[in-house]
Design an enzyme around this catalytic site. Structure first.
Site, PDB file in Angstrom:
ATOM      1  N   CYS A  98      67.087  -9.753  43.958  1.00 24.02           N
ATOM      2  CA  CYS A  98      67.191 -11.000  43.652  1.00 24.02           C
ATOM      3  C   CYS A  98      67.774 -12.212  45.121  1.00 24.02           C
ATOM      4  CB  CYS A  98      68.776 -11.186  42.773  1.00 24.02           C
ATOM      5  SG  CYS A  98      68.961 -12.581  41.971  1.00 24.02           S
ATOM      6  N   HIS A 194      68.252  -7.442  38.997  1.00 22.96           N
ATOM      7  CA  HIS A 194      69.096  -6.902  39.433  1.00 22.96           C
ATOM      8  C   HIS A 194      70.232  -6.026  38.643  1.00 22.96           C
ATOM      9  CE1 HIS A 194      71.949  -9.261  37.152  1.00 22.96           C
ATOM     10  NE2 HIS A 194      70.763 -10.521  37.145  1.00 22.96           N
TER      11      HIS A 194
HETATM   12  N1  GLN Z   1      71.522 -17.248  44.690  1.00 19.16           N
HETATM   13  C1  GLN Z   1      70.688 -16.897  44.407  1.00 19.16           C
HETATM   14  C2  GLN Z   1      69.892 -17.769  42.910  1.00 19.16           C
HETATM   15  O1  GLN Z   1      71.034 -17.845  42.394  1.00 19.16           O
HETATM   16  C3  GLN Z   1      70.263 -15.175  44.228  1.00 19.16           C
HETATM   17  C4  GLN Z   1      71.214 -14.801  42.865  1.00 19.16           C
HETATM   18  C5  GLN Z   1      71.370 -13.344  42.457  1.00 19.16           C
HETATM   19  O2  GLN Z   1      71.609 -12.327  43.689  1.00 19.16           O
HETATM   20  N2  GLN Z   1      71.489 -13.607  41.443  1.00 19.16           N
HETATM   21  O3  GLN Z   1      69.046 -18.223  43.142  1.00 19.16           O
END
Ligand code: GLN
Length: 244
Positions: A98, A194
């Site tokens: 992610c 994730h």
């Molecule tokens: N901040 C990033 C997004 O929203 C990744 C988020 C995450 O790691 N779930 O795309």
């Protein structure tokens, strides 16, 4: 279990900032699946500002983070970019999830500004309206079983001509349009799946372990483990979301 005399060292990068969905669960899974097979496993955590000797690492995990945490981590990543690149080009194994996946690329553009990435893989991410949040099911060349997980991201990732991690059977994936999820470059996997990615997908966990052992010790066969519970859970999700 008889000891194999083999050992892998896992580097967990920035657990102080990139640990949005309990990425430690992925570490625990890699460690345990090694230990069950008589392979020694050790995890070394690197917090922001620590010096990282990539030559001592066999697997690197870069977890998920919020936009704010990604912006903080970005400065630290740029300092280690060249050593990280050498590790990747040398076949070092990386699992980036992610926020960590987005940071592998050239940049992550958000409404708040531009976050410069490691530029280890020729991909980039741009935030768009609305978050892509749901369960997700993929077909990946790296596993016989479907890959199952959960995604929650505002960024849309373009992987250019790179190989995706999987084809989306259910869910949004990289951008909600291309039909593909994640990226595979050398021994690097970047993915939006994730949380318990590896416990849910033991074949992906074993893929990473095997690649790490092969780089260190040459051709490797992993002893089979009893994954009947993981297989039942995986089949349940597949049937729930893909096939009635
Ligand atoms: N901040 C990033 C997004 O929203 C990744 C988020 C995450 O790691 N779930 O795309």
């Amino acid at each position: 279990m008889e000891k194999t005399g083999k050992k892998i060292v896992i580097g967990h990068l920035y657990p102080d900032l990139l640990n949005l969905y309990g990425d430690r669960g992925n570490i625990a899974c890699m460690m345990q699946r090694c230990i069950w097979r008589g392979i020694d496993a050790e995890t070394v955590e690197f917090n922001t500002g620590d010096t990282i000797d990539f030559s001592k690492l066999d697997i690197v995990l870069l977890g998920g983070g919020s936009d704010r945490e990604q912006a903080i981590v970005c400065g630290n990543l740029l300092k280690i970019r060249e050593q990280f690149r050498e590790y990747v080009e040398d076949g070092g194994v990386v699992i980036a999830v992610c926020g960590g996946y987005q940071l592998l690329g050239k940049y992550y553009k958000t409404e708040q500004g531009m976050i410069e990435g490691l530029n280890l893989v020729d991909i980039y991410t741009e935030q768009e309206e609305g978050r892509l949040i749901d369960n997700i099911v993929l077909k990946s060349d790296l596993a016989d079983m479907p890959v199952v997980g959960f995604e929650n991201h505002g960024g849309r990732t373009c992987i250019n001509d790179n190989k995706p991690f999987g084809k989306v059977l259910y869910g949004s994936g990289n951008d909600g349009k291309s039909g593909y999820e994640g990226v595979v470059y050398k021994n690097v996997i970047g993915t939006y799946l994730h949380g318990p990615l590896l416990p849910k997908n033991p074949q992906i966990c074993d893929y990473l372990i095997r690649k790490a052992l092969e780089r260190k010790y040459g051709p490797t066969e992993l002893a089979a483990l009893n994954d009947s519970q993981e297989e039942a859970a995986n089949a349940y999700i597949y049937h729930r979301f893909v096939k009635e």
